[in-house]
Design an enzyme around this catalytic site. Structure first.
Site, PDB file in Angstrom:
ATOM      1  N   SER A 216       0.797  -1.236   0.000  1.00 46.60           N
ATOM      2  CA  SER A 216       0.000   0.000   0.000  1.00 46.60           C
ATOM      3  C   SER A 216       0.824   1.278   0.000  1.00 46.60           C
ATOM      4  CB  SER A 216      -0.915   0.036   1.226  1.00 46.60           C
ATOM      5  OG  SER A 216      -2.053  -0.732   1.010  1.00 46.60           O
ATOM      6  N   HIS A 217       2.092   1.201   0.380  1.00 48.06           N
ATOM      7  CA  HIS A 217       2.823   2.441   0.587  1.00 48.06           C
ATOM      8  C   HIS A 217       3.945   2.651  -0.420  1.00 48.06           C
ATOM      9  CE1 HIS A 217       1.199   1.551   4.736  1.00 48.06           C
ATOM     10  NE2 HIS A 217       0.552   2.593   4.310  1.00 48.06           N
TER      11      HIS A 217
ATOM     12  N   ASP B 195      -9.170  -2.518   2.594  1.00 49.58           N
ATOM     13  CA  ASP B 195      -8.098  -2.608   1.599  1.00 49.58           C
ATOM     14  C   ASP B 195      -7.017  -3.555   2.106  1.00 49.58           C
ATOM     15  OD1 ASP B 195      -7.028  -0.993   3.583  1.00 49.58           O
ATOM     16  OD2 ASP B 195      -5.905   0.269   2.196  1.00 49.58           O
TER      17      ASP B 195
ATOM     18  N   ASP C  87      -4.035  -3.350   3.557  1.00 54.73           N
ATOM     19  CA  ASP C  87      -3.410  -3.218   4.884  1.00 54.73           C
ATOM     20  C   ASP C  87      -4.415  -2.777   5.948  1.00 54.73           C
ATOM     21  OD1 ASP C  87      -3.576  -0.627   3.811  1.00 54.73           O
ATOM     22  OD2 ASP C  87      -1.833   0.081   4.931  1.00 54.73           O
TER      23      ASP C  87
ATOM     24  N   ASP D  20      -6.416  -0.243   6.479  1.00 52.85           N
ATOM     25  CA  ASP D  20      -6.641   1.097   7.039  1.00 52.85           C
ATOM     26  C   ASP D  20      -7.799   1.844   6.366  1.00 52.85           C
ATOM     27  OD1 ASP D  20      -5.273   1.601   4.677  1.00 52.85           O
ATOM     28  OD2 ASP D  20      -3.773   2.937   5.560  1.00 52.85           O
ATOM     29  N   ARG D  21      -8.267   1.332   5.210  1.00 55.16           N
ATOM     30  CA  ARG D  21      -9.396   2.008   4.550  1.00 55.16           C
ATOM     31  C   ARG D  21     -10.641   1.124   4.598  1.00 55.16           C
ATOM     32  NH1 ARG D  21      -8.766   3.645  -0.812  1.00 55.16           N
ATOM     33  NH2 ARG D  21      -7.347   1.907  -1.227  1.00 55.16           N
TER      34      ARG D  21
ATOM     35  N   LYS E 189      -5.428   5.974   9.693  1.00 55.89           N
ATOM     36  CA  LYS E 189      -6.839   5.675   9.440  1.00 55.89           C
ATOM     37  C   LYS E 189      -7.076   4.207   9.799  1.00 55.89           C
ATOM     38  CE  LYS E 189      -5.589   5.846   4.550  1.00 55.89           C
ATOM     39  NZ  LYS E 189      -4.647   6.919   4.329  1.00 55.89           N
TER      40      LYS E 189
END
Length: 506
Positions: free
Chosen positions: A47-48, A223, A225, A227-228, A323
Protein backbone atom coordinates in the site's frame (compact mmCIF):
# COMPACT_ATOMS: atom_id res chain seq x y z
CA UNK A 1 20.32 -5.10 9.99
CA UNK A 2 18.72 -4.20 13.32
CA UNK A 3 21.05 -6.58 15.18
CA UNK A 4 24.09 -5.25 13.35
CA UNK A 5 23.16 -1.65 14.21
CA UNK A 6 22.83 -2.25 17.94
CA UNK A 7 19.04 -2.41 18.23
CA UNK A 8 18.22 -4.23 21.49
CA UNK A 9 14.96 -5.92 20.44
CA UNK A 10 12.63 -6.29 17.48
CA UNK A 11 8.91 -7.07 17.74
CA UNK A 12 7.29 -8.99 14.87
CA UNK A 13 3.58 -9.74 14.42
CA UNK A 14 2.87 -13.49 14.15
CA UNK A 15 3.29 -14.71 10.53
CA UNK A 16 4.42 -11.20 9.63
CA UNK A 17 0.77 -10.13 9.42
CA UNK A 18 -0.06 -6.82 11.09
CA UNK A 19 -2.54 -4.28 9.77
CA UNK A 20 -1.34 -0.68 9.49
CA UNK A 21 -3.81 0.45 12.22
CA UNK A 22 -2.62 -2.42 14.46
CA UNK A 23 1.01 -1.30 14.00
CA UNK A 24 0.01 2.15 15.23
CA UNK A 25 -1.85 0.60 18.19
CA UNK A 26 1.12 -1.65 19.05
CA UNK A 27 3.56 1.29 19.07
CA UNK A 28 1.22 3.28 21.32
CA UNK A 29 -0.17 0.56 23.59
CA UNK A 30 2.05 -2.54 23.80
CA UNK A 31 4.48 -3.06 26.67
CA UNK A 32 7.06 -5.85 26.28
CA UNK A 33 7.64 -8.51 28.97
CA UNK A 34 10.66 -6.48 30.15
CA UNK A 35 8.63 -3.23 30.30
CA UNK A 36 9.97 -1.94 26.97
CA UNK A 37 7.99 0.25 24.53
CA UNK A 38 8.49 0.51 20.76
CA UNK A 39 10.27 3.61 19.49
CA UNK A 40 8.93 3.18 15.96
CA UNK A 41 8.01 0.63 13.28
CA UNK A 42 8.78 -0.38 9.73
CA UNK A 43 5.71 -1.37 7.72
CA UNK A 44 6.38 -3.44 4.59
CA UNK A 45 3.31 -3.33 2.42
CA UNK A 46 1.98 -3.03 -1.10
CA UNK A 47 0.00 0.00 0.00
CA UNK A 48 2.82 2.44 0.59
CA UNK A 49 4.98 4.21 -1.99
CA UNK A 50 5.22 1.26 -4.38
CA UNK A 51 8.78 0.02 -4.92
CA UNK A 52 10.44 -3.15 -6.12
CA UNK A 53 10.50 -4.61 -9.64
CA UNK A 54 6.71 -5.04 -9.79
CA UNK A 55 5.82 -1.91 -7.81
CA UNK A 56 4.09 -4.11 -5.25
CA UNK A 57 6.40 -3.52 -2.30
CA UNK A 58 6.78 -0.37 -0.25
CA UNK A 59 8.38 0.58 3.05
CA UNK A 60 6.91 3.07 5.49
CA UNK A 61 8.33 4.23 8.81
CA UNK A 62 6.07 5.16 11.73
CA UNK A 63 7.22 7.27 14.67
CA UNK A 64 6.85 6.77 18.41
CA UNK A 65 3.39 8.46 18.36
CA UNK A 66 2.24 5.62 16.07
CA UNK A 67 1.89 7.90 13.03
CA UNK A 68 3.71 8.09 9.68
CA UNK A 69 7.09 9.85 9.72
CA UNK A 70 6.71 13.57 8.90
CA UNK A 71 8.47 15.13 5.93
CA UNK A 72 11.27 16.49 8.15
CA UNK A 73 12.25 12.86 8.85
CA UNK A 74 11.62 11.37 5.39
CA UNK A 75 13.62 14.24 3.82
CA UNK A 76 16.58 13.37 6.07
CA UNK A 77 16.28 9.68 5.18
CA UNK A 78 16.26 10.60 1.49
CA UNK A 79 19.31 12.86 1.95
CA UNK A 80 21.15 9.93 3.59
CA UNK A 81 20.40 7.65 0.63
CA UNK A 82 22.44 10.01 -1.54
CA UNK A 83 25.58 9.77 0.61
CA UNK A 84 25.49 6.23 2.08
CA UNK A 85 28.70 4.26 1.32
CA UNK A 86 28.11 1.07 3.35
CA UNK A 87 25.53 -0.65 5.53
CA UNK A 88 25.81 -3.06 8.45
CA UNK A 89 24.16 -6.49 8.38
CA UNK A 90 24.54 -9.56 10.63
CA UNK A 91 24.39 -12.18 7.92
CA UNK A 92 25.05 -15.13 10.20
CA UNK A 93 22.04 -14.44 12.46
CA UNK A 94 19.90 -17.64 12.42
CA UNK A 95 16.37 -17.52 11.02
CA UNK A 96 13.51 -17.02 13.47
CA UNK A 97 10.24 -18.95 13.12
CA UNK A 98 7.77 -16.04 12.93
CA UNK A 99 4.79 -18.42 12.88
CA UNK A 100 5.37 -19.22 16.56
CA UNK A 101 4.69 -16.71 19.34
CA UNK A 102 7.64 -16.29 21.72
CA UNK A 103 10.93 -14.49 22.36
CA UNK A 104 14.19 -15.72 20.78
CA UNK A 105 17.45 -14.48 22.38
CA UNK A 106 20.63 -13.95 20.37
CA UNK A 107 24.08 -12.71 21.10
CA UNK A 108 24.32 -10.21 18.27
CA UNK A 109 27.45 -8.39 17.05
CA UNK A 110 26.53 -5.46 19.32
CA UNK A 111 25.48 -7.54 22.35
CA UNK A 112 22.12 -9.00 23.43
CA UNK A 113 19.44 -9.05 20.74
CA UNK A 114 15.86 -10.33 21.11
CA UNK A 115 13.20 -11.13 18.50
CA UNK A 116 9.75 -11.07 20.08
CA UNK A 117 7.04 -12.68 17.92
CA UNK A 118 3.62 -11.68 19.33
CA UNK A 119 -0.06 -12.30 18.59
CA UNK A 120 -1.00 -9.80 15.86
CA UNK A 121 -4.54 -9.19 17.11
CA UNK A 122 -4.38 -8.97 20.93
CA UNK A 123 -3.30 -5.35 21.40
CA UNK A 124 -5.65 -4.09 18.72
CA UNK A 125 -8.65 -6.04 20.07
CA UNK A 126 -7.95 -4.77 23.59
CA UNK A 127 -7.99 -1.20 22.25
CA UNK A 128 -11.27 -1.74 20.34
CA UNK A 129 -12.86 -3.18 23.50
CA UNK A 130 -11.87 -0.01 25.37
CA UNK A 131 -13.49 2.20 22.69
CA UNK A 132 -16.75 0.41 21.84
CA UNK A 133 -19.56 -1.28 23.75
CA UNK A 134 -18.96 -4.82 22.48
CA UNK A 135 -22.01 -6.12 24.33
CA UNK A 136 -24.44 -3.84 22.47
CA UNK A 137 -22.79 -4.64 19.10
CA UNK A 138 -23.02 -8.36 19.92
CA UNK A 139 -26.81 -8.01 20.52
CA UNK A 140 -27.11 -6.50 17.04
CA UNK A 141 -24.93 -9.12 15.32
CA UNK A 142 -26.70 -12.10 16.90
CA UNK A 143 -30.19 -10.71 16.25
CA UNK A 144 -32.02 -12.87 13.66
CA UNK A 145 -33.24 -9.62 12.04
CA UNK A 146 -29.73 -8.37 11.33
CA UNK A 147 -27.50 -9.73 8.58
CA UNK A 148 -23.91 -8.74 8.01
CA UNK A 149 -21.17 -9.23 5.42
CA UNK A 150 -17.48 -8.28 5.62
CA UNK A 151 -15.04 -8.54 2.71
CA UNK A 152 -11.31 -8.30 3.49
CA UNK A 153 -10.41 -8.59 -0.23
CA UNK A 154 -7.78 -11.19 0.80
CA UNK A 155 -5.82 -8.53 2.64
CA UNK A 156 -4.53 -8.51 6.21
CA UNK A 157 -7.93 -7.39 7.66
CA UNK A 158 -9.07 -11.03 7.47
CA UNK A 159 -7.30 -12.09 10.67
CA UNK A 160 -8.83 -9.16 12.60
CA UNK A 161 -12.30 -9.75 11.11
CA UNK A 162 -12.36 -13.35 12.27
CA UNK A 163 -11.13 -12.51 15.76
CA UNK A 164 -13.39 -9.47 16.30
CA UNK A 165 -16.60 -10.10 14.36
CA UNK A 166 -16.83 -13.88 14.81
CA UNK A 167 -14.97 -14.74 18.05
CA UNK A 168 -15.67 -11.57 20.05
CA UNK A 169 -19.02 -10.40 18.66
CA UNK A 170 -20.78 -13.59 17.63
CA UNK A 171 -21.22 -13.04 13.88
CA UNK A 172 -21.49 -16.15 11.73
CA UNK A 173 -18.26 -17.19 10.02
CA UNK A 174 -20.22 -17.35 6.73
CA UNK A 175 -20.63 -13.56 6.94
CA UNK A 176 -16.89 -13.15 6.21
CA UNK A 177 -15.75 -13.31 2.58
CA UNK A 178 -12.18 -13.24 1.20
CA UNK A 179 -10.84 -13.18 4.76
CA UNK A 180 -7.75 -15.34 4.17
CA UNK A 181 -4.75 -13.04 3.61
CA UNK A 182 -2.98 -13.85 0.33
CA UNK A 183 0.25 -12.46 -1.06
CA UNK A 184 -1.39 -11.68 -4.40
CA UNK A 185 -4.74 -10.70 -2.81
CA UNK A 186 -6.30 -13.66 -4.61
CA UNK A 187 -5.54 -12.04 -7.96
CA UNK A 188 -7.83 -9.10 -7.16
CA UNK A 189 -7.10 -5.46 -6.47
CA UNK A 190 -7.66 -4.78 -2.75
CA UNK A 191 -9.35 -1.40 -3.07
CA UNK A 192 -12.57 -1.04 -1.05
CA UNK A 193 -14.78 0.68 -3.61
CA UNK A 194 -17.73 -0.13 -5.88
CA UNK A 195 -15.41 -1.11 -8.75
CA UNK A 196 -13.07 -3.59 -7.05
CA UNK A 197 -15.12 -5.09 -4.19
CA UNK A 198 -17.26 -6.86 -6.79
CA UNK A 199 -18.35 -9.88 -4.75
CA UNK A 200 -19.51 -7.74 -1.82
CA UNK A 201 -21.19 -5.18 -4.10
CA UNK A 202 -23.20 -7.94 -5.83
CA UNK A 203 -24.09 -9.58 -2.52
CA UNK A 204 -25.36 -6.21 -1.19
CA UNK A 205 -27.68 -5.81 -4.20
CA UNK A 206 -25.65 -3.04 -5.87
CA UNK A 207 -24.14 -5.06 -8.72
CA UNK A 208 -25.25 -5.24 -12.34
CA UNK A 209 -26.77 -8.67 -11.71
CA UNK A 210 -29.25 -9.41 -8.92
CA UNK A 211 -27.92 -11.33 -5.90
CA UNK A 212 -29.12 -14.90 -5.42
CA UNK A 213 -30.30 -14.21 -1.86
CA UNK A 214 -31.86 -11.24 -0.09
CA UNK A 215 -28.96 -8.78 0.52
CA UNK A 216 -27.62 -8.38 4.08
CA UNK A 217 -28.55 -5.30 6.13
CA UNK A 218 -24.93 -4.18 6.43
CA UNK A 219 -21.78 -4.74 4.39
CA UNK A 220 -18.22 -3.46 4.58
CA UNK A 221 -14.88 -3.95 2.84
CA UNK A 222 -11.21 -3.28 3.65
CA UNK A 223 -8.10 -2.61 1.60
CA UNK A 224 -4.88 -4.66 1.65
CA UNK A 225 -3.41 -3.22 4.88
CA UNK A 226 -6.83 -2.66 6.54
CA UNK A 227 -6.64 1.10 7.04
CA UNK A 228 -9.40 2.01 4.55
CA UNK A 229 -13.06 0.99 4.49
CA UNK A 230 -16.24 1.01 2.44
CA UNK A 231 -19.65 1.00 4.16
CA UNK A 232 -22.78 -0.36 2.45
CA UNK A 233 -26.39 -0.88 3.43
CA UNK A 234 -28.85 -3.14 1.65
CA UNK A 235 -28.83 -1.83 -1.97
CA UNK A 236 -27.29 1.36 -0.59
CA UNK A 237 -23.81 2.94 -0.85
CA UNK A 238 -22.56 5.32 1.86
CA UNK A 239 -20.05 7.82 0.47
CA UNK A 240 -16.89 8.16 2.58
CA UNK A 241 -17.63 11.89 2.99
CA UNK A 242 -21.09 11.13 4.43
CA UNK A 243 -19.68 8.28 6.53
CA UNK A 244 -17.31 10.47 8.57
CA UNK A 245 -20.01 13.12 9.03
CA UNK A 246 -22.53 10.54 10.27
CA UNK A 247 -20.01 8.96 12.66
CA UNK A 248 -19.19 12.43 14.06
CA UNK A 249 -22.88 13.33 14.43
CA UNK A 250 -23.66 10.13 16.40
CA UNK A 251 -20.37 9.40 18.20
CA UNK A 252 -21.11 10.95 21.59
CA UNK A 253 -24.34 8.94 22.03
CA UNK A 254 -23.29 5.68 20.40
CA UNK A 255 -19.57 5.19 21.21
CA UNK A 256 -18.43 5.12 24.88
CA UNK A 257 -14.92 6.44 24.01
CA UNK A 258 -16.50 9.76 22.92
CA UNK A 259 -19.09 10.01 25.73
CA UNK A 260 -17.50 13.14 27.21
CA UNK A 261 -17.61 14.98 23.87
CA UNK A 262 -15.52 15.50 20.72
CA UNK A 263 -12.39 17.68 20.83
CA UNK A 264 -12.86 18.63 17.18
CA UNK A 265 -13.25 17.13 13.71
CA UNK A 266 -11.23 17.35 10.49
CA UNK A 267 -11.41 16.34 6.85
CA UNK A 268 -9.08 16.49 3.87
CA UNK A 269 -9.78 19.40 1.51
CA UNK A 270 -11.26 17.34 -1.38
CA UNK A 271 -13.66 15.53 0.98
CA UNK A 272 -17.21 16.90 0.87
CA UNK A 273 -18.31 19.57 3.34
CA UNK A 274 -20.84 17.23 5.01
CA UNK A 275 -18.58 17.19 8.10
CA UNK A 276 -18.40 21.02 8.16
CA UNK A 277 -22.19 21.25 8.54
CA UNK A 278 -22.16 18.77 11.45
CA UNK A 279 -19.31 20.69 13.14
CA UNK A 280 -21.18 24.00 12.76
CA UNK A 281 -24.46 22.58 14.12
CA UNK A 282 -22.76 20.87 17.08
CA UNK A 283 -20.39 23.77 17.83
CA UNK A 284 -17.24 21.70 17.23
CA UNK A 285 -13.75 22.84 16.27
CA UNK A 286 -13.31 22.09 12.56
CA UNK A 287 -10.18 21.75 10.39
CA UNK A 288 -9.74 21.39 6.63
CA UNK A 289 -6.33 19.92 5.86
CA UNK A 290 -4.34 18.84 2.78
CA UNK A 291 -4.51 15.19 1.69
CA UNK A 292 -2.23 13.06 3.90
CA UNK A 293 -2.92 11.46 7.29
CA UNK A 294 0.07 13.15 8.96
CA UNK A 295 -1.88 16.45 9.02
CA UNK A 296 -4.59 14.82 11.14
CA UNK A 297 -1.91 13.31 13.39
CA UNK A 298 -0.56 16.76 14.29
CA UNK A 299 -4.04 17.94 15.30
CA UNK A 300 -4.62 14.79 17.36
CA UNK A 301 -1.27 15.00 19.15
CA UNK A 302 -2.23 18.56 20.12
CA UNK A 303 -5.64 17.42 21.45
CA UNK A 304 -7.59 19.34 18.80
CA UNK A 305 -9.26 16.52 16.86
CA UNK A 306 -11.23 13.38 17.76
CA UNK A 307 -12.64 12.16 14.41
CA UNK A 308 -11.41 12.69 10.86
CA UNK A 309 -11.79 11.34 7.36
CA UNK A 310 -11.07 11.64 3.66
CA UNK A 311 -13.03 10.94 0.49
CA UNK A 312 -10.66 8.15 -0.56
CA UNK A 313 -12.30 5.71 1.91
CA UNK A 314 -10.18 6.61 4.96
CA UNK A 315 -11.82 7.23 8.34
CA UNK A 316 -10.33 7.36 11.81
CA UNK A 317 -10.03 8.86 15.26
CA UNK A 318 -7.45 9.84 17.85
CA UNK A 319 -7.25 6.30 19.30
CA UNK A 320 -4.27 5.75 16.94
CA UNK A 321 -2.43 7.86 14.34
CA UNK A 322 -3.51 6.03 11.18
CA UNK A 323 -6.84 5.68 9.44
CA UNK A 324 -8.58 2.55 10.64
CA UNK A 325 -10.93 0.44 8.54
CA UNK A 326 -12.15 -1.95 11.25
CA UNK A 327 -12.67 0.97 13.67
CA UNK A 328 -14.98 2.59 11.08
CA UNK A 329 -17.00 -0.64 10.73
CA UNK A 330 -17.31 -0.93 14.53
CA UNK A 331 -18.36 2.75 14.67
CA UNK A 332 -21.18 2.06 12.18
CA UNK A 333 -22.23 -1.10 14.01
CA UNK A 334 -22.29 0.93 17.25
CA UNK A 335 -24.58 3.54 15.67
CA UNK A 336 -26.88 0.80 14.31
CA UNK A 337 -26.90 -0.91 17.73
CA UNK A 338 -27.71 2.39 19.48
CA UNK A 339 -30.53 3.30 17.06
CA UNK A 340 -32.01 -0.20 17.44
CA UNK A 341 -31.55 -0.74 21.17
CA UNK A 342 -35.34 -0.83 21.73
CA UNK A 343 -36.18 -2.41 18.37
CA UNK A 344 -34.99 -6.00 18.65
CA UNK A 345 -38.51 -7.17 19.52
CA UNK A 346 -40.23 -4.70 17.17
CA UNK A 347 -41.28 -5.04 13.57
CA UNK A 348 -38.28 -3.65 11.71
CA UNK A 349 -34.74 -2.53 12.43
CA UNK A 350 -33.47 0.97 11.64
CA UNK A 351 -31.27 0.44 8.57
CA UNK A 352 -28.10 2.03 7.19
CA UNK A 353 -30.24 3.80 4.58
CA UNK A 354 -32.62 5.12 7.29
CA UNK A 355 -29.68 6.60 9.22
CA UNK A 356 -28.22 8.29 6.13
CA UNK A 357 -31.58 9.65 4.92
CA UNK A 358 -32.35 11.00 8.41
CA UNK A 359 -28.89 12.65 8.45
CA UNK A 360 -29.62 14.37 5.12
CA UNK A 361 -32.99 15.58 6.43
CA UNK A 362 -31.22 17.14 9.44
CA UNK A 363 -28.05 18.54 7.86
CA UNK A 364 -28.74 18.65 4.10
CA UNK A 365 -27.09 16.45 1.50
CA UNK A 366 -23.80 16.92 -0.32
CA UNK A 367 -24.24 15.19 -3.68
CA UNK A 368 -20.69 14.25 -4.57
CA UNK A 369 -18.66 12.69 -7.36
CA UNK A 370 -15.00 12.43 -8.36
CA UNK A 371 -13.73 12.29 -11.94
CA UNK A 372 -10.20 10.91 -12.46
CA UNK A 373 -8.39 11.58 -15.72
CA UNK A 374 -5.38 9.23 -15.61
CA UNK A 375 -2.18 9.34 -17.67
CA UNK A 376 -2.91 12.77 -19.09
CA UNK A 377 0.02 14.45 -20.87
CA UNK A 378 1.86 16.16 -17.98
CA UNK A 379 2.42 19.45 -19.85
CA UNK A 380 -1.27 19.66 -20.84
CA UNK A 381 -2.33 18.92 -17.25
CA UNK A 382 -0.12 21.73 -15.91
CA UNK A 383 -1.50 24.11 -18.54
CA UNK A 384 -5.07 23.29 -17.50
CA UNK A 385 -4.24 23.95 -13.82
CA UNK A 386 -2.48 27.24 -14.68
CA UNK A 387 -5.51 28.30 -16.76
CA UNK A 388 -7.82 27.61 -13.77
CA UNK A 389 -5.61 29.67 -11.43
CA UNK A 390 -5.50 32.61 -13.89
CA UNK A 391 -9.27 32.47 -14.26
CA UNK A 392 -9.61 33.11 -10.51
CA UNK A 393 -8.30 36.68 -10.76
CA UNK A 394 -11.77 37.92 -11.77
CA UNK A 395 -14.83 36.36 -10.15
CA UNK A 396 -17.16 38.45 -12.29
CA UNK A 397 -15.61 36.90 -15.42
CA UNK A 398 -15.91 33.43 -13.86
CA UNK A 399 -19.60 33.99 -13.05
CA UNK A 400 -20.27 35.31 -16.54
CA UNK A 401 -18.84 32.04 -17.98
CA UNK A 402 -20.79 29.96 -15.44
CA UNK A 403 -24.10 31.64 -16.33
CA UNK A 404 -23.45 31.16 -20.05
CA UNK A 405 -23.05 27.42 -19.39
CA UNK A 406 -25.92 26.96 -16.89
CA UNK A 407 -28.32 29.52 -15.45
CA UNK A 408 -29.39 27.05 -12.72
CA UNK A 409 -25.98 27.03 -10.96
CA UNK A 410 -25.37 29.58 -8.19
CA UNK A 411 -22.59 32.20 -8.24
CA UNK A 412 -18.96 31.54 -7.33
CA UNK A 413 -18.21 33.56 -4.18
CA UNK A 414 -14.63 32.43 -3.55
CA UNK A 415 -11.92 30.93 -5.74
CA UNK A 416 -8.40 30.12 -4.61
CA UNK A 417 -5.53 27.69 -4.58
CA UNK A 418 -5.79 25.84 -1.27
CA UNK A 419 -2.96 26.52 1.17
CA UNK A 420 -2.75 25.16 4.71
CA UNK A 421 -0.99 26.64 7.70
CA UNK A 422 -0.67 23.92 10.33
CA UNK A 423 -2.07 25.38 13.59
CA UNK A 424 0.25 23.10 15.59
CA UNK A 425 3.70 23.48 14.04
CA UNK A 426 3.13 26.51 11.80
CA UNK A 427 4.32 24.70 8.65
CA UNK A 428 2.75 25.84 5.38
CA UNK A 429 1.61 23.51 2.58
CA UNK A 430 1.03 25.31 -0.73
CA UNK A 431 -0.54 24.34 -4.09
CA UNK A 432 -2.86 21.76 -2.54
CA UNK A 433 -5.63 22.09 -5.13
CA UNK A 434 -7.72 24.66 -6.94
CA UNK A 435 -11.12 25.51 -5.43
CA UNK A 436 -14.24 27.21 -6.72
CA UNK A 437 -16.74 27.75 -3.87
CA UNK A 438 -20.36 28.62 -4.69
CA UNK A 439 -22.90 30.74 -2.82
CA UNK A 440 -25.17 27.74 -2.07
CA UNK A 441 -22.35 25.71 -0.42
CA UNK A 442 -21.46 23.74 -3.57
CA UNK A 443 -17.81 23.28 -4.60
CA UNK A 444 -15.56 22.38 -7.50
CA UNK A 445 -12.03 21.18 -6.69
CA UNK A 446 -9.24 20.36 -9.18
CA UNK A 447 -6.11 18.49 -8.06
CA UNK A 448 -3.08 17.25 -9.94
CA UNK A 449 -1.19 14.17 -8.80
CA UNK A 450 1.87 12.45 -10.19
CA UNK A 451 3.53 14.45 -12.94
CA UNK A 452 6.15 11.82 -13.70
CA UNK A 453 7.08 10.21 -17.00
CA UNK A 454 3.88 8.13 -17.04
CA UNK A 455 1.76 11.25 -17.31
CA UNK A 456 -0.35 13.03 -14.71
CA UNK A 457 -3.70 12.33 -13.06
CA UNK A 458 -6.21 15.17 -12.86
CA UNK A 459 -8.80 14.68 -10.14
CA UNK A 460 -11.97 16.72 -10.35
CA UNK A 461 -14.29 16.76 -7.31
CA UNK A 462 -17.85 17.99 -7.86
CA UNK A 463 -20.12 18.68 -4.91
CA UNK A 464 -23.69 20.05 -4.94
CA UNK A 465 -25.17 21.01 -1.57
CA UNK A 466 -28.94 20.58 -1.11
CA UNK A 467 -30.61 21.91 2.06
CA UNK A 468 -34.21 21.31 0.98
CA UNK A 469 -35.13 17.96 2.59
CA UNK A 470 -37.68 17.28 -0.17
CA UNK A 471 -34.79 17.18 -2.66
CA UNK A 472 -32.22 15.11 -0.75
CA UNK A 473 -33.20 11.76 -2.27
CA UNK A 474 -32.71 12.56 -5.95
CA UNK A 475 -30.55 10.46 -8.25
CA UNK A 476 -27.00 11.60 -7.59
CA UNK A 477 -25.92 11.96 -11.25
CA UNK A 478 -29.07 13.93 -12.00
CA UNK A 479 -28.55 16.31 -9.07
CA UNK A 480 -24.91 16.86 -10.08
CA UNK A 481 -25.50 17.25 -13.85
CA UNK A 482 -25.58 21.10 -13.96
CA UNK A 483 -22.38 21.41 -11.90
CA UNK A 484 -20.63 18.67 -13.93
CA UNK A 485 -21.48 20.64 -17.06
CA UNK A 486 -20.01 23.81 -15.55
CA UNK A 487 -16.85 22.02 -14.31
CA UNK A 488 -16.00 20.46 -17.67
CA UNK A 489 -16.67 23.59 -19.75
CA UNK A 490 -15.19 26.10 -17.30
CA UNK A 491 -11.94 24.09 -17.13
CA UNK A 492 -11.91 23.38 -20.90
CA UNK A 493 -11.13 19.80 -19.87
CA UNK A 494 -11.57 18.29 -23.34
CA UNK A 495 -9.61 21.06 -25.06
CA UNK A 496 -6.61 20.69 -22.75
CA UNK A 497 -6.56 16.91 -22.30
CA UNK A 498 -8.17 15.60 -25.48
CA UNK A 499 -10.39 13.43 -23.24
CA UNK A 500 -14.14 13.33 -23.79
CA UNK A 501 -14.68 11.28 -20.60
CA UNK A 502 -12.81 10.53 -17.36
CA UNK A 503 -10.94 7.25 -16.82
CA UNK A 504 -12.80 6.57 -13.57
CA UNK A 505 -15.92 8.06 -12.02
CA UNK A 506 -16.39 7.54 -8.27
Amino acid sequence: MAAANGVRRVWVGQNGLLSTPAVSAVIRERVGADGSKASGAFILTASHNPGGPHEDFGIKYNMENGGPAPETITDKIYANTKTIKEYLIAEDLPDVDISAVGVTHFNGPEGDFDVDVFDSTNDYVKLMRAIFDFESIRKLLVSPKFTFCYDALNGVAGIYAKRIFVEELGAKESSLINCIPKEDFGGGHPDPNLTYAKELVTRMGLGKSSPQDEPPEFGAAADGDADRNMILGKRFFVTPSDSVAIIAANAVEAIPYFASGLKGVARSMPTSAALDVVAKNLGLKFFEVPTGWKFFGNLMDAGLCSICGEESFGTGSDHIREKDGIWAVLAWLSILAYKNKNNFNGEKLVTVEDIVVQHWATYGRHYYTRYDYENVDAAAAKELMAYLVNLQSSLSDVNKIVKEIRTDVSNVVQADEFEYKDPVDGSISKHQGIRYLFEDGSRLVFRLSGTGSEGATIRLYIEQYEKDSSKTQRNSQEALAPLVDVALKLSKMQEFTGRSAPTVIT
